[in-house]
Design an enzyme around this catalytic site. Structure first.
Site, PDB file in Angstrom:
ATOM      1  N   PRO A  42       0.800  -1.221   0.000  1.00  0.00           N
ATOM      2  CA  PRO A  42       0.000   0.000   0.000  1.00  0.00           C
ATOM      3  C   PRO A  42       0.833   1.271   0.000  1.00  0.00           C
ATOM      4  CG  PRO A  42      -0.683  -1.527   1.729  1.00  0.00           C
ATOM      5  CD  PRO A  42       0.611  -2.005   1.209  1.00  0.00           C
ATOM      6  N   GLU A  43       0.681   2.066  -1.055  1.00  0.00           N
ATOM      7  CA  GLU A  43       1.179   3.428  -1.076  1.00  0.00           C
ATOM      8  C   GLU A  43      -0.063   4.317  -1.100  1.00  0.00           C
ATOM      9  OE1 GLU A  43       4.140   3.948  -4.167  1.00  0.00           O
ATOM     10  OE2 GLU A  43       4.838   1.902  -3.930  1.00  0.00           O
TER      11      GLU A  43
END
Length: 280
Positions: free
Chosen positions: A2-3
């Site tokens: 997750p960014e």
DNA sequence: CTGTAATCCTGCGAGC
DNA sequence: TGCTCGCAGGATTACA
């Protein structure tokens, strides 16, 4: 992994599913995460209602309100780390392994936090402790709308590599390894170029490339490489649009060159040596 | 001010 | 088939 686009997707998914929902029970496991969950916090959860989920950089903020005059009791500050999953599912869904937190909600659903590699964290900030301020001290601007002048100034006075600068959350908040590589490709800049060597035009190209890549990735609900899912369990789709990330040895999408991989800032960096020439 | 490397952690796939 | 090993990397910290 997750960014910002993945975290934004989770926030958008969770927002309508959680707003106004009451916590009827709470469970926390024994496994250690990146930051400790204090035992004393657990007893505070039951009876509170979720407010509006927010995001800042790669961080999620979930305010919880007490019943009385809808006063904010505090805020959950969540980081998904590498493999964090934050989903609202029917209460009778089987528990997956590596589930660390479960909020039992008043409509037969669960808010569950699952994290295989345990790089993530969940913390409680009581009302009065300013979460935004806490994050603001270490985070730069949001990458969807980067102020041009400060960004150019940060580049001009830095001798670090572009890759290191983009991964620095204090310069721009929310960019990680995937979108740093993709932005550098779109800007035609080598990951080992130094910030201060950029011309004004190159600096502008990089800034808009970041904005474009992040915006498009959000539209695609982020990228699912391995474990990432959105707040309702759906996978992302941007991995199908990668120009360079994870494409080592494959052909460049715009020229005949082959994508290469080098390690910069301890992170694998994918780039096209033709479209992103070294030097400058 | 730089960079590098170690730290936390599990799963997966390559190679033998 | 089953083992080892490298790799994935966000944030932080120690050290050169």
């Amino acid at each position: 992994m997750p960014e910002l686009p993945e975290v934004e997707t989770v926030a958008r998914d969770l927002r309508p599913l959680l707003a106004g929902r009451k916590v009827v029970a709470f469970w926390v496991g024994e496994a250690k995460l990146r930051r400790p969950w204090k035992r004393s916090w657990s007893g505070l959860m039951a009876g509170l209602r979720f407010g509006e989920v927010r995001r800042r950089g790669k961080w999620l903020m979930l305010p919880l309100e007490s019943r009385k005059p809808t006063a904010v009791a505090g805020t959950l500050l969540v980081h998904l780390g590498m493999t964090g999953q934050f989903t609202v599912v029917p209460a009778d869904d089987p528990w997956a392994d590596h589930t660390h937190f479960v909020f039992f909600l008043d409509n037969q659903t669960h808010l569950r936090f699952r994290d295989i590699r345990r790089f993530g964290s969940v913390e409680w900030f009581p009302a009065g402790q300013d979460v935004d301020n806490h994050l603001g001290e270490k985070l730069g601007p949001e990458p969807l709308d980067i102020p041009a002048a400060p960004f150019a100034e940060a580049m001009r006075r830095s001798k670090r590599t572009l890759k290191a600068i983009l991964l620095d959350q204090a310069v721009v908040a929310g960019v990680g390894n995937i979108y740093a590589d993709e932005a550098l490709f779109r800007a035609g800049l080598h990951p080992k170029r130094r910030g201060h060597t950029l011309t004004a035009a190159e600096c502008d190209r990089l800034r808009t490339a970041i904005e474009t890549v992040i915006a498009r990735a959000i539209e695609s609900r982020g990228s699912t490489i391995r474990d990432y899912v959105g707040g309702s369990g759906l996978r992302g789709g941007f991995q199908n649009e990668f120009a360079v990330y994870g494409r080592t040895g494959e052909k460049c999408v715009t020229c005949a060159g082959g994508i290469e991989r080098v390690v910069v800032s301890g992170r694998s960096s994918h780039f096209c040596p033709v479209c992103q020439p070294a030097g400058g």
